[in-house]
Design an enzyme around this catalytic site. Sequence first.
Site, PDB file in Angstrom:
ATOM      1  N   ASP A 118       0.557  -1.053  -0.120  1.00  0.00           N
ATOM      2  CA  ASP A 118      -0.198   0.560  -0.080  1.00  0.00           C
ATOM      3  C   ASP A 118       0.704   1.229   0.273  1.00  0.00           C
ATOM      4  OD1 ASP A 118      -1.553   2.320   0.504  1.00  0.00           O
ATOM      5  OD2 ASP A 118      -2.534   1.764   2.571  1.00  0.00           O
ATOM      6  N   ASP A 300      -1.831   5.542  -5.676  1.00  0.00           N
ATOM      7  CA  ASP A 300      -1.619   4.576  -4.320  1.00  0.00           C
ATOM      8  C   ASP A 300      -2.493   2.811  -4.442  1.00  0.00           C
ATOM      9  OD1 ASP A 300      -3.107   3.569  -2.161  1.00  0.00           O
ATOM     10  OD2 ASP A 300      -4.702   5.001  -1.419  1.00  0.00           O
TER      11      ASP A 300
END
Length: 413
Positions: A118, A300
């Site tokens: 992430d 992201d």
Amino acid sequence: MKLAHTFTSLLALVSLVAGSPTQQVNSHAIRLPLERRNNQVTVKSLQVHLAQVSTKYRQGFAAYEANEGHAHPLSKPCSSETMRRDAGNVPLTAQGVDLWYASIDVGSPAKTFTVSIDTGSADLFLPSIACFENCDSHNEYNPFNSSTAVDLEKLFLLIYGEGEVAGEQFADNVVIGGYKAEGQTLGAAIAYSSDFSSENFVPDGLVGFAFESISEYPAPPLFQTLVQSGELQEAVFGVKLSATPGASELYVGGTNTTLYQQDTLMYIPVTKAGYWQVTLDQVSRAGVSVGNLSAASIIDTGTTLILTDPDTAASYFAAIPGVQSENDGSEVLYSIPCDIIDDYAPTLTFGGYPFTVSGETFNLGPIEVGSSDCLAGVAGADVDFWVVGDVFLQNVYSIFDMDGLRVGFAELA
């Protein structure tokens, strides 16, 4: 249940068992295969995901302010709708979205865990052997069985929408791609909410690849620890995401030049270290520009969709034949007739170079079995910026340069 109300007293239950080593420490850039988990995408699962993403950013902004002493420029007050939702105790269990995850080794002797990768967060957490809630079938970390583990005597609580992870912080050795991060801070969770049960979250834990300024712990993230240790040849990691089995990878300490067209590589400077935040020159669809030019964006890998604020999302889908919306507070999903949805995939321009999202990645599939309407990969959320997630990232090779404070994109080979 709300873990924030119970986890402190339950830490007394911690009594922890071990694992076996697998990765060899090395001094060269190395490729880590990324596994992809994808459930059937549904309106409900995407609404859950959007709530989690919005909360992740609010939490990151709060951590940034606590760590840096001033507000992050992209932060904003929560809406009353958002505050009402976060104050409730409604369990969210669906997570039918893309997750890409890799393997890491933790402790001495080492034990292997899978972690979601992430770039939109900064902290590492794993379930501990003392976990009493929703950790069944996950590999569990045992700090008391590791000769290199140090109890930092600090608690943590991480919140992702209604998903929560609570436990205690330790420092231990972590090996990723053969690189060892000594004394890496990690969270040993004693409780997962149902969002992180093995039925809904396949990897054991999560590792953030953003910057220390948004760490909840607060402590250097894993990649930053590797950079500071001098372990890496380059303070760079490359990412390729693909729906094709075996085609996704995280490349630590450099880039895999066989995966992208080098003459198309361009870099955009990070405008605010914390997130991988860069300027998005323009978003367009079918040749029509949408939203503000030179907008803030965050790259992201932990977000499935391309997100923007609800008003900009509405302008993106305006006048598309047969478009429909599904609202849940500040989160707005859109569907387009399946036979034309590919025509409305976006083009995102970075550093003057336009990258077009394929219809295959923009089209998330029918809103339900047998429907002729398909979910679109752009949505509205409780943000004032663009979140550039996997719908876009599957179309490019992405390079994250921590020393150079820049993000690179290139066309795939």
